[in-house]
Design an enzyme around this catalytic site. Sequence first.
Site, PDB file in Angstrom:
ATOM      1  N   SER A 140       0.852  -1.194   0.000  1.00 43.97           N
ATOM      2  CA  SER A 140       0.000   0.000   0.000  1.00 43.97           C
ATOM      3  C   SER A 140       0.882   1.236   0.000  1.00 43.97           C
ATOM      4  O   SER A 140       1.940   1.258   0.642  1.00 43.97           O
ATOM      5  CB  SER A 140      -0.897   0.024   1.247  1.00 43.97           C
ATOM      6  OG  SER A 140      -1.533   1.286   1.392  1.00 43.97           O
ATOM      7  N   TYR A 181      -1.601  -0.106  10.484  1.00 46.46           N
ATOM      8  CA  TYR A 181      -1.796  -0.539   9.097  1.00 46.46           C
ATOM      9  C   TYR A 181      -0.632  -0.096   8.209  1.00 46.46           C
ATOM     10  O   TYR A 181      -0.051  -0.917   7.478  1.00 46.46           O
ATOM     11  CB  TYR A 181      -3.105   0.012   8.549  1.00 46.46           C
ATOM     12  CG  TYR A 181      -3.357  -0.382   7.118  1.00 46.46           C
ATOM     13  CD1 TYR A 181      -3.842  -1.650   6.806  1.00 46.46           C
ATOM     14  CD2 TYR A 181      -3.098   0.494   6.068  1.00 46.46           C
ATOM     15  CE1 TYR A 181      -4.053  -2.037   5.484  1.00 46.46           C
ATOM     16  CE2 TYR A 181      -3.308   0.129   4.750  1.00 46.46           C
ATOM     17  CZ  TYR A 181      -3.785  -1.136   4.463  1.00 46.46           C
ATOM     18  OH  TYR A 181      -3.981  -1.504   3.163  1.00 46.46           O
TER      19      TYR A 181
END
Length: 346
Positions: A140, A181
């Site tokens: 990501s 995350y």
Amino acid sequence: MTTVFITGGHSGIGLECSRQLAARGVDLVLAGRSPEKMQTVAEELRAAHDIDVATVELDTSSLASVRTAAATYSSLIERGAAAPLQALICNAGGRFDGKEKYSPDGYELTFATNCLGHFLLVELLVPAISTNGRIVFTASGTHDPATMDGKLVGAAVEPNATMLAGGGLNGAKPLPAGKRYSTSKLCTVLYAYELARRLDRAGSGISAIAYDPGSVPETGFLRDMPKAVQRLATSSLMKSVSTRIGVTTSTVAFSGAALADLAVGKEYATVSGKYFQAQEGKLLQRRSSKVSYDEERALTLWNDSKRLVGLRSDEESAPLRQRFRNAPGSQRNTVLSGDEFTGRVM
């Protein structure tokens, strides 16, 4: 026949990737936590494209689940019932908002799910991959604090596996969900690069690739957030604002197709150790964060992850490669992951 193993291939970007691969005649192994959902997808793909689709129950947050799956798949290899994999796609993952949660092994759930499970899966699976195969890690852009993606989610912190696994335990201050995350995705990129270096030193033709599918709110990524937040995130207004402020945006259709391209596309046969990003209908090779190229950090993360998953000598990829090198139907057979298979893998 070409066979691809994908975690989380029954929903979101993973599902679109599975559909794209199936349309190209690729046989699939779908791995995930929901046997019912996977079976539905498997039946759809078999009927539409006349391919073989196996399903394996696999929870990447559980090291026992990974090992059980590996034992199941190794038995198929030993019987000559499984072909070498063209690709392993480490796609499953999640963001867990609210108070920190922990895996069955006692590790912080974000790090366990996004990092440790796939780390162990890759170690067990490398020898089962074809000599020119690929391992694709879904990362990501949030891993890079210098980008708007990273700034909005929460800047990644030091990729210290011990600290991340024990987040919030023994008096340690827990990280916010966004930082948990983004840091897990930084670790994912570090894994990909370290694996690429190891494969290269071993003289292997297997590639390791890191991939950012971009921001795609429609995937259910925000399912733990309030409904109002979910509606706003998927609105045309928010998409327009995100693009204007520099967020990397994409669609389920494009990001899934791009993931399939990285797994089997001829044009990506020699891009090991690279980082790709889906953005506005284009798949571009990019520079990842500055920290992601730190080889000392990557080596420390790798070794600490080996300790945390309790990797045994007989589970490491080198012994397994030797063990299965003469197995029927493959030059480089080995172990995978999951609890039980349905369908055929040929």
